[in-house]
Design a protein around this motif. Structure first.
Motif, PDB file in Angstrom:
ATOM      1  N   UNK A 211       0.849  -1.191   0.000  1.00  0.00           N
ATOM      2  CA  UNK A 211       0.000   0.000   0.000  1.00  0.00           C
ATOM      3  C   UNK A 211       0.889   1.247   0.000  1.00  0.00           C
ATOM      4  N   UNK A 212       0.598   2.236  -0.834  1.00  0.00           N
ATOM      5  CA  UNK A 212       1.434   3.444  -0.897  1.00  0.00           C
ATOM      6  C   UNK A 212       1.465   4.196   0.429  1.00  0.00           C
ATOM      7  N   UNK A 213       2.551   4.924   0.643  1.00  0.00           N
ATOM      8  CA  UNK A 213       2.699   5.760   1.835  1.00  0.00           C
ATOM      9  C   UNK A 213       2.761   7.228   1.426  1.00  0.00           C
ATOM     10  N   UNK A 214       2.336   8.098   2.329  1.00  0.00           N
ATOM     11  CA  UNK A 214       2.363   9.532   2.074  1.00  0.00           C
ATOM     12  C   UNK A 214       2.929  10.244   3.300  1.00  0.00           C
ATOM     13  N   UNK A 215       3.757  11.234   3.064  1.00  0.00           N
ATOM     14  CA  UNK A 215       4.266  12.076   4.139  1.00  0.00           C
ATOM     15  C   UNK A 215       3.434  13.354   4.168  1.00  0.00           C
ATOM     16  N   UNK A 216       2.837  13.654   5.315  1.00  0.00           N
ATOM     17  CA  UNK A 216       1.942  14.807   5.433  1.00  0.00           C
ATOM     18  C   UNK A 216       2.461  15.766   6.496  1.00  0.00           C
ATOM     19  N   UNK A 217       2.481  17.039   6.152  1.00  0.00           N
ATOM     20  CA  UNK A 217       2.861  18.086   7.100  1.00  0.00           C
ATOM     21  C   UNK A 217       1.590  18.661   7.719  1.00  0.00           C
ATOM     22  N   UNK A 218       1.408  18.407   9.014  1.00  0.00           N
ATOM     23  CA  UNK A 218       0.240  18.911   9.741  1.00  0.00           C
ATOM     24  C   UNK A 218       0.665  20.096  10.606  1.00  0.00           C
ATOM     25  N   UNK A 219      -0.223  21.071  10.732  1.00  0.00           N
ATOM     26  CA  UNK A 219       0.109  22.306  11.449  1.00  0.00           C
ATOM     27  C   UNK A 219      -1.060  22.726  12.334  1.00  0.00           C
ATOM     28  N   UNK A 220      -0.751  23.347  13.451  1.00  0.00           N
ATOM     29  CA  UNK A 220      -1.786  24.011  14.243  1.00  0.00           C
ATOM     30  C   UNK A 220      -1.180  25.261  14.856  1.00  0.00           C
ATOM     31  N   UNK A 221      -2.010  26.245  15.114  1.00  0.00           N
ATOM     32  CA  UNK A 221      -1.542  27.506  15.692  1.00  0.00           C
ATOM     33  C   UNK A 221      -1.797  27.493  17.199  1.00  0.00           C
ATOM     34  N   UNK A 222      -0.748  27.802  17.936  1.00  0.00           N
ATOM     35  CA  UNK A 222      -0.839  27.781  19.389  1.00  0.00           C
ATOM     36  C   UNK A 222      -0.559  29.174  19.947  1.00  0.00           C
ATOM     37  N   UNK A 223      -1.506  29.742  20.707  1.00  0.00           N
ATOM     38  CA  UNK A 223      -1.274  31.069  21.288  1.00  0.00           C
ATOM     39  C   UNK A 223      -0.123  31.045  22.294  1.00  0.00           C
ATOM     40  N   UNK A 224       0.678  32.087  22.253  1.00  0.00           N
ATOM     41  CA  UNK A 224       1.760  32.276  23.221  1.00  0.00           C
ATOM     42  C   UNK A 224       1.515  33.618  23.916  1.00  0.00           C
ATOM     43  N   UNK A 225       1.632  33.640  25.235  1.00  0.00           N
ATOM     44  CA  UNK A 225       1.351  34.886  25.951  1.00  0.00           C
ATOM     45  C   UNK A 225       2.442  35.152  26.985  1.00  0.00           C
ATOM     46  N   UNK A 226       2.441  36.381  27.499  1.00  0.00           N
ATOM     47  CA  UNK A 226       3.378  36.768  28.552  1.00  0.00           C
ATOM     48  C   UNK A 226       2.683  37.754  29.480  1.00  0.00           C
ATOM     49  N   UNK A 227       3.151  37.825  30.694  1.00  0.00           N
ATOM     50  CA  UNK A 227       2.669  38.806  31.666  1.00  0.00           C
ATOM     51  C   UNK A 227       3.837  39.727  31.995  1.00  0.00           C
ATOM     52  N   UNK A 228       3.668  41.019  31.749  1.00  0.00           N
ATOM     53  CA  UNK A 228       4.757  41.963  31.995  1.00  0.00           C
ATOM     54  C   UNK A 228       4.167  43.310  32.398  1.00  0.00           C
ATOM     55  N   UNK A 229       4.824  43.980  33.314  1.00  0.00           N
ATOM     56  CA  UNK A 229       4.356  45.278  33.809  1.00  0.00           C
ATOM     57  C   UNK A 229       5.091  46.412  33.095  1.00  0.00           C
ATOM     58  N   UNK A 230       4.321  47.422  32.674  1.00  0.00           N
ATOM     59  CA  UNK A 230       4.899  48.585  31.991  1.00  0.00           C
ATOM     60  C   UNK A 230       4.492  49.858  32.732  1.00  0.00           C
ATOM     61  N   UNK A 231       5.423  50.777  32.854  1.00  0.00           N
ATOM     62  CA  UNK A 231       5.129  52.086  33.433  1.00  0.00           C
ATOM     63  C   UNK A 231       4.804  53.050  32.305  1.00  0.00           C
ATOM     64  N   UNK A 232       3.616  53.646  32.352  1.00  0.00           N
ATOM     65  CA  UNK A 232       3.190  54.548  31.285  1.00  0.00           C
ATOM     66  C   UNK A 232       2.178  55.537  31.841  1.00  0.00           C
ATOM     67  N   UNK A 233       2.013  56.671  31.136  1.00  0.00           N
ATOM     68  CA  UNK A 233       1.097  57.717  31.593  1.00  0.00           C
ATOM     69  C   UNK A 233      -0.350  57.277  31.491  1.00  0.00           C
ATOM     70  N   UNK A 234      -0.673  56.497  30.471  1.00  0.00           N
ATOM     71  CA  UNK A 234      -2.053  56.060  30.274  1.00  0.00           C
ATOM     72  C   UNK A 234      -2.074  54.577  29.920  1.00  0.00           C
ATOM     73  N   UNK A 235      -3.276  53.998  29.984  1.00  0.00           N
ATOM     74  CA  UNK A 235      -3.434  52.590  29.621  1.00  0.00           C
ATOM     75  C   UNK A 235      -3.083  52.373  28.153  1.00  0.00           C
ATOM     76  N   UNK A 236      -3.458  53.329  27.294  1.00  0.00           N
ATOM     77  CA  UNK A 236      -3.153  53.192  25.870  1.00  0.00           C
ATOM     78  C   UNK A 236      -1.649  53.218  25.635  1.00  0.00           C
TER      79      UNK A 236
END
Length: 205
Positions: free
Chosen positions: A1-26
């Motif tokens: 039986x023939x064989x096939x090589x398949x590239x499978x992909x999924x997107x995984x969120x990456x996050x970080x928690x970091x504090x910033x000093x700024x005049x406003x939230x924006x």
């Protein structure tokens, strides 16, 4: 039986928690977007995206070695695979494949087998086949020698491409766009040996 090589992909969120000093939230948000330091990042496995396919090649471990096949509709990013049961859709017919030597590109590959004499038919009958494969052209021998590729019609540009590959003994050229274009242009104009010599000369220049 023939064989096939398949590239499978999924997107995984990456996050970080970091504090910033700024005049406003924006202003703080702008600093976060501009921050390219992802030290200490964390992966969000629970919200990973759906699996989708980004490539398919005929053969074993053949990704980016042999020419890629066209991905069937429904398997790309954001698409929905066709239902597998309860529908009247026709099952797609796989393109015929053939084995070629992973080292030199030859189609002259043999596989070890065991046969038994059939007294009634008066001929040898195949009893079993084994994993060991041998190339009759270059003598390579392994359990993973065969590179499964689409069958090339005799006299076609695809068949010519593999003839040139055999002359060069470099199967990785099968997925080289420049080499594919060169073979298409040389088909009917040069012999495989002439094309191989010209390609080798151009590569050495």
């Amino acid at each position: 039986m023939p064989s096939f090589t398949i590239e499978s992909t999924y997107r995984q969120p990456v996050f970080r928690h970091r504090t910033y000093e700024a005049a406003t939230a924006e202003d703080a948000c702008q600093l976060a977007i501009a921050d390219e330091d992802w030290t200490g990042q964390k992966e969000d496995y629970e919200n990973s995206g759906a699996t989708y396919l980004t490539g398919i090649w005929p053969g074993v471990d053949s990704a980016y070695i042999t020419p890629a096949l066209e991905l069937p509709p429904g398997y790309g990013e954001g698409e929905n695979p066709p239902p597998t049961a309860g529908t009247e859709s026709a099952t797609p017919v796989a393109a015929p494949l053939m084995p070629r030597c992973r080292h030199c590109g030859s189609a002259d590959i043999c596989r070890d087998a065991n046969a038994i004499w059939d007294e009634i038919a008066q001929q040898w009958s195949l009893l079993a086949t084994y994993d060991s494969q041998t190339c009759e052209r270059c003598g390579a021998d392994s359990n993973n020698l065969a590179l499964w590729v689409p069958v090339a019609e005799a006299g076609s540009a695809s068949a010519f491409l593999w003839e040139v590959i055999q002359a060069l003994e470099t199967t990785s050229l099968a997925s080289d766009a420049d080499f594919q274009r060169f073979c298409t242009e040389s088909h009917g104009q040069l012999t495989a040996d002439e094309a191989a010599a010209r390609w080798r000369s151009a590569a050495a220049a």
